[in-house]
Design a protein around this motif. Structure first.
Motif, PDB file in Angstrom:
ATOM      1  N   ARG A  18       0.828  -1.211   0.000  1.00 18.38           N
ATOM      2  CA  ARG A  18       0.000   0.000   0.000  1.00 18.38           C
ATOM      3  C   ARG A  18       0.863   1.261   0.000  1.00 18.38           C
ATOM      4  N   LEU A  19       1.979   1.220   0.731  1.00 17.25           N
ATOM      5  CA  LEU A  19       2.887   2.369   0.762  1.00 17.25           C
ATOM      6  C   LEU A  19       3.468   2.633  -0.623  1.00 17.25           C
ATOM      7  N   GLY A  78      -3.317   7.166   3.794  1.00 15.24           N
ATOM      8  CA  GLY A  78      -2.222   8.086   3.555  1.00 15.24           C
ATOM      9  C   GLY A  78      -0.985   7.645   4.306  1.00 15.24           C
ATOM     10  N   CYS A  79       0.127   8.287   3.972  1.00 12.47           N
ATOM     11  CA  CYS A  79       1.382   7.951   4.631  1.00 12.47           C
ATOM     12  C   CYS A  79       2.343   9.135   4.543  1.00 12.47           C
ATOM     13  N   VAL A 104       4.627  12.811   1.622  1.00 13.15           N
ATOM     14  CA  VAL A 104       3.343  13.009   2.285  1.00 13.15           C
ATOM     15  C   VAL A 104       2.292  12.790   1.201  1.00 13.15           C
ATOM     16  N   VAL A 105       1.522  11.741   1.344  1.00 10.44           N
ATOM     17  CA  VAL A 105       0.551  11.433   0.292  1.00 10.44           C
ATOM     18  C   VAL A 105      -0.723  10.852   0.913  1.00 10.44           C
ATOM     19  N   ILE A 115      -6.255  14.614   6.827  1.00 10.83           N
ATOM     20  CA  ILE A 115      -5.394  13.445   7.010  1.00 10.83           C
ATOM     21  C   ILE A 115      -3.919  13.831   6.934  1.00 10.83           C
ATOM     22  N   ALA A 116      -3.537  14.617   5.936  1.00 12.71           N
ATOM     23  CA  ALA A 116      -2.138  15.035   5.809  1.00 12.71           C
ATOM     24  C   ALA A 116      -1.729  15.868   7.024  1.00 12.71           C
ATOM     25  N   ARG A 117      -2.597  16.717   7.506  1.00 10.02           N
ATOM     26  CA  ARG A 117      -2.306  17.526   8.693  1.00 10.02           C
ATOM     27  C   ARG A 117      -2.040  16.621   9.895  1.00 10.02           C
TER      28      ARG A 117
END
Length: 167
Positions: A18-19, A78-79, A104-105, A115-117
């Motif tokens: 997934r990453l 996300g990761c 950051v995605v 989510i990114a925050r």
């Protein structure tokens, strides 16, 4: 703002496929200088990234890879990757510990929901807990506002890149 539908946790070996898929949003089919230009480029970076991830997901003290997981579905939405470098001391970084934020995605259909925050807030705490006072990242124009609200400032320095041909 904490997202009730989300858990941010260290990524595991089980997250590896997934990453790689998430990072492909950044590295495949974009106009960025670091984007793959051919299918062969994409196959090579994916294989190299899988190897890199495998060696760092379980034992690196200077690399942190976080996954944002949907609490109900278990899907990784996300990761983000953090790397600590030891550099020469400078006025803004006397201990020489410098942080780099990479990849950051967030899955496209989940963007704009914080989510990114949340990933970045966890990462910034991780850096702070390790004495890292200077953190750098490269941003797209679309994400720049998010990073500025987290305390990042646009630098007046130019980012120069020299890329060797892939081996």
């Amino acid at each position: 703002m904490e997202q009730s539908f989300l858990t941010v946790r260290p990524a595991t070996q089980a997250d590896l496929p997934r990453l790689v898929d998430l990072r492909a949003y950044l590295l495949d089919g974009t106009t960025a200088s670091y984007s793959s230009r051919t299918l062969e480029d994409a196959v090579r970076w994916r294989a190299a990234y899988r190897t890199w991830l495998s060696s760092r997901l379980s034992e690196s003290d200077c690399v942190q890879i976080l996954a944002a997981e949907h609490k109900e579905s278990g899907q990784v939405l996300g990761c983000v990757t953090a790397i600590i470098d030891q550099r020469a001391p400078a006025p803004g970084c006397l201990n020489g510990l410098s942080g780099w934020v990479q990849s950051v995605v967030v899955e496209p259909q989940w963007r704009g929901r914080g989510i990114a925050r949340q990933l970045m807030q966890h990462l910034l705490r991780w850096f702070a807990n390790r004495g890292v006072g200077c953190v750098v990242l490269q941003s797209t124009e679309a994400a720049g506002t998010l990073y500025q609200t987290l305390g990042f400032a646009v630098s007046d320095e130019s980012l120069l890149i020299r890329q060797e041909a892939s081996a």
